[in-house]
Design a protein around this motif. Sequence first.
Motif, mmCIF file in Angstrom:
data_model
loop_
_atom_site.group_PDB
_atom_site.id
_atom_site.type_symbol
_atom_site.label_atom_id
_atom_site.label_comp_id
_atom_site.label_asym_id
_atom_site.label_seq_id
_atom_site.Cartn_x
_atom_site.Cartn_y
_atom_site.Cartn_z
ATOM 1 N N GLN A 171 -19.313 -1.453 -3.693
ATOM 2 C CA GLN A 171 -19.434 -0.647 -2.531
ATOM 3 C C GLN A 171 -21.263 -1.292 -2.204
ATOM 4 O O GLN A 171 -20.530 -1.878 -0.852
ATOM 5 N N ASP A 264 -3.408 -2.219 -0.251
ATOM 6 C CA ASP A 264 -4.364 -1.815 0.646
ATOM 7 C C ASP A 264 -4.451 -3.359 1.596
ATOM 8 O O ASP A 264 -4.521 -3.322 2.720
ATOM 9 N N HIS A 306 -3.571 9.657 4.170
ATOM 10 C CA HIS A 306 -3.240 8.028 2.958
ATOM 11 C C HIS A 306 -2.614 7.943 1.920
ATOM 12 O O HIS A 306 -2.554 7.927 0.963
ATOM 13 N N THR A 320 -2.375 7.107 -3.915
ATOM 14 C CA THR A 320 -3.051 7.222 -2.363
ATOM 15 C C THR A 320 -3.511 6.233 -1.966
ATOM 16 O O THR A 320 -4.208 5.194 -3.166
ATOM 17 N N LYS A 321 -3.898 5.776 -1.156
ATOM 18 C CA LYS A 321 -4.284 4.524 -0.326
ATOM 19 C C LYS A 321 -5.118 4.086 -0.809
ATOM 20 O O LYS A 321 -5.826 2.723 -1.038
ATOM 21 N N ASP A 322 -6.312 4.688 -0.923
ATOM 22 C CA ASP A 322 -8.139 4.216 -1.475
ATOM 23 C C ASP A 322 -7.900 4.224 -2.828
ATOM 24 O O ASP A 322 -8.723 3.589 -3.422
ATOM 25 N N LYS A 323 -6.910 4.401 -4.055
ATOM 26 C CA LYS A 323 -6.936 3.822 -4.857
ATOM 27 C C LYS A 323 -5.421 2.700 -5.726
ATOM 28 O O LYS A 323 -5.392 2.516 -6.390
ATOM 29 N N SER A 324 -5.329 1.763 -4.631
ATOM 30 C CA SER A 324 -4.502 0.928 -4.572
ATOM 31 C C SER A 324 -4.886 0.036 -5.674
ATOM 32 O O SER A 324 -4.361 -1.095 -6.146
#
Length: 342
Positions: A171, A264, A306, A320-324
């Motif tokens: 990131q 995502d 999420h 969870t959406k951040d673990k897509s």
Amino acid sequence: MGKIVNVVLSGGVGSRLWPISRFDNPKQFLKIFEGKSKSLFQFTMLRNENLVDDYMLVTNQSQLVMASEQAAELGITIDKQIVEPVGRNTAPAIALAALALDPEDVMFITPSDHMIGDEVEYKLAFKNALRLAKEDNIVTFGIQPLKPETGYGYIEYDSEDVSSFREKPNQDLAIKYIRSGNFCWNSGMFCFKASVFLQELKKYQPEMYEASVVAYENSEDGYIKKGDMEKIPEDSIDFAVLEKSKIIKMVKSHFIWSDLGSFDSLIAYAKDFGDYDIFEMVKGENVVNSYAMCSKPVFATRGIDHVVLIETNDCILLITKDKSEEVKQIREYAGKVNKNLL
């Protein structure tokens, strides 16, 4: 001048979109777009129909029938094909395609599983790439980045010149790339003459070049023999040629682009393109940014945040959406439990 040929690469299984993407029905052939009327493969064929003179499909045996059937639905016949018995990554795939074409043919290399919007900008980028390809350059398409994305590779550039290729960053590094103003996302789309690519492959990867020549010469109607294919060194076009060649150019592209490589990105596509039939919002009090691809309405208790729920006929994925981006690992685990889930 030879023909302009859209070389469509179709061999992946879309592992990050498991469980809707499987070996027997991979991501590029899923009809989940525009009211479940078309697949990514079909969108690829249609968007290039008026830009090229012909198509060539590079695929494997299991996907050949699906590709032919979906092309026929559009009234398109694919006469040129390379059928790989085993995958050896993009450099050998493109080499075999180049060997099957006239040396002066311009190859427009496109994956079969990307979604692209803004036809005017797309045609402008293609026109610029074609100009550079006719001048004996190897051309890559860089996408104007919209955010610090960690799921894509990057191209560092100066005008039309490529300075370097960078792997998927963390990131912090992605943010640094965006702020610098001279990085684009690497789209995996290319344009060049068949002879130019082969000359660069021979220069930088002679073993791969020679093995590809033998494999093509021993092939029948585009079907490569397994033993010959396995002798070709495995590598991507980026590592094998692009990072070494001195004749690389980049077309900075401003069309809307996504490789739809994760849930995502699929959710973002549904929002950006207004294709709301793909997902439903999870219902409930204080349920935040949670989505379901399910045959039944999904309700959740207060505080669900999420979450993405994906239902198929034999399993359910809950993440969870951040673990897509980690779905590929979940898929591998599921395959160990039951190989039929792959």
